[in-house]
Scaffold this motif. Structure first.
Motif, PDB file in Angstrom:
ATOM      1  N   GLN A  63       0.813  -1.211   0.000  1.00 33.50           N
ATOM      2  CA  GLN A  63       0.000   0.000   0.000  1.00 33.50           C
ATOM      3  C   GLN A  63       0.850   1.266   0.000  1.00 33.50           C
ATOM      4  O   GLN A  63       1.912   1.323   0.622  1.00 33.50           O
ATOM      5  N   ILE A  64       0.360   2.278  -0.710  1.00 28.58           N
ATOM      6  CA  ILE A  64       0.983   3.604  -0.741  1.00 28.58           C
ATOM      7  C   ILE A  64      -0.040   4.583  -0.179  1.00 28.58           C
ATOM      8  O   ILE A  64      -1.020   4.919  -0.848  1.00 28.58           O
ATOM      9  N   LEU A  65       0.170   5.044   1.031  1.00 31.43           N
ATOM     10  CA  LEU A  65      -0.852   5.813   1.738  1.00 31.43           C
ATOM     11  C   LEU A  65      -0.906   7.281   1.343  1.00 31.43           C
ATOM     12  O   LEU A  65      -1.961   7.918   1.478  1.00 31.43           O
ATOM     13  N   GLU A  66       0.207   7.841   0.876  1.00 35.24           N
ATOM     14  CA  GLU A  66       0.250   9.283   0.632  1.00 35.24           C
ATOM     15  C   GLU A  66      -0.837   9.771  -0.326  1.00 35.24           C
ATOM     16  O   GLU A  66      -1.572  10.715  -0.006  1.00 35.24           O
ATOM     17  N   PRO A  67      -1.011   9.175  -1.513  1.00 39.71           N
ATOM     18  CA  PRO A  67      -2.063   9.670  -2.412  1.00 39.71           C
ATOM     19  C   PRO A  67      -3.467   9.457  -1.857  1.00 39.71           C
ATOM     20  O   PRO A  67      -4.376  10.240  -2.154  1.00 39.71           O
ATOM     21  N   ILE A  68      -3.639   8.425  -1.041  1.00 39.06           N
ATOM     22  CA  ILE A  68      -4.946   8.176  -0.430  1.00 39.06           C
ATOM     23  C   ILE A  68      -5.273   9.268   0.576  1.00 39.06           C
ATOM     24  O   ILE A  68      -6.386   9.828   0.586  1.00 39.06           O
ATOM     25  N   ASN A  69      -4.311   9.605   1.416  1.00 41.56           N
ATOM     26  CA  ASN A  69      -4.511  10.667   2.396  1.00 41.56           C
ATOM     27  C   ASN A  69      -4.715  12.026   1.726  1.00 41.56           C
ATOM     28  O   ASN A  69      -5.553  12.825   2.150  1.00 41.56           O
ATOM     29  N   GLU A  70      -3.951  12.282   0.669  1.00 40.92           N
ATOM     30  CA  GLU A  70      -4.092  13.557  -0.048  1.00 40.92           C
ATOM     31  C   GLU A  70      -5.501  13.694  -0.626  1.00 40.92           C
ATOM     32  O   GLU A  70      -6.122  14.766  -0.550  1.00 40.92           O
ATOM     33  N   PHE A  71      -6.002  12.620  -1.192  1.00 44.79           N
ATOM     34  CA  PHE A  71      -7.351  12.631  -1.763  1.00 44.79           C
ATOM     35  C   PHE A  71      -8.399  12.884  -0.684  1.00 44.79           C
ATOM     36  O   PHE A  71      -9.287  13.735  -0.836  1.00 44.79           O
ATOM     37  N   LEU A  72      -8.305  12.143   0.432  1.00 46.25           N
ATOM     38  CA  LEU A  72      -9.287  12.282   1.500  1.00 46.25           C
ATOM     39  C   LEU A  72      -9.270  13.688   2.094  1.00 46.25           C
ATOM     40  O   LEU A  72     -10.329  14.293   2.328  1.00 46.25           O
TER      41      LEU A  72
END
Length: 209
Positions: free
Chosen positions: A189-198
């Protein structure tokens, strides 16, 4: 899948960010919206929608039902919905996929053997289907949702109709489980783009639109 199959609707919605910070946080899931989404020919419909933050938490656990939402045919979408689906490769984690899909499969196997509601062949079909999906996902990064063109479709239909002996079903399932457990760990998993989107969605939806 047959012409008489029920329709499963799944969706994601966004609560206003300000409502999430108040006392009495709104529900993380909802089913009422399906009343406006009944299939025009009157087929039975089952529907659930998840609030975006809750949905992403479940997605990061590689929940099979949640992952299907990323890959299922689109009925209606928004720009945020398109961005959400593009996060799918970042959601994947090989070890979590193994745990989640095997767990879901074992739950279906338990229902198969318990047969409390006389739907044992439905559970048997789901048992094999989710193992097949998990194996393909681990090998390719693609989650097959519509299996009508797949080599396994005929077998799943035979299982659903009660034609395949239970022992053959279990043998096939154990073979899939072995393949899943032995699959290489290709995805992290790569969390950075997920957090940026949220975070961007939370900023954009401070108040109800």
């Amino acid at each position: 899948y047959t012409d008489t199959s029920d329709y499963d609707y799944r969706g994601v919605f966004v609560h206003a960010t300000s409502s999430l910070l108040r006392i009495g946080v709104p529900k993380p899931s909802d089913t009422s919206w399906i009343e406006n989404e009944k299939h025009e020919q009157g087929q039975k419909a089952d529907a659930t929608a998840w609030e975006l933050g809750h949905f992403l938490q479940l997605a990061l656990q590689c929940n099979p039902t949640i992952l299907e939402v990323f890959c299922a045919p689109i009925v209606e979408s928004t720009p945020e919905g398109k961005q959400l689906r593009e996060l799918f490769p970042h959601i994947l984690d090989s070890e979590r996929i193994k745990t989640a899909f095997l767990g879901y499969a074992h739950n279906q196997r338990k229902k198969l053997f318990d047969n409390k509601d006389n739907k044992q062949w439905k559970y048997a079909s789901s048992y094999l289907r989710v193992l097949h999906q998990g194996h393909v996902l681990l090998c390719t990064g693609i989650l097959p949702v519509d299996l009508r063109a797949s080599y396994i479709h005929g077998k799943l239909m035979s299982v659903r109709e009660g034609i395949v002996p239970r022992g053959v079903i279990i043998d096939s399932a154990y073979d899939y489980e072995r393949k899943i457990k032995e699959s290489p760990s290709l995805f992290t998993q790569i969390l950075e783009p997920i957090n940026e989107f949220l975070l961007q969605v939370r900023k954009d939806y401070w108040e109800e639109k």
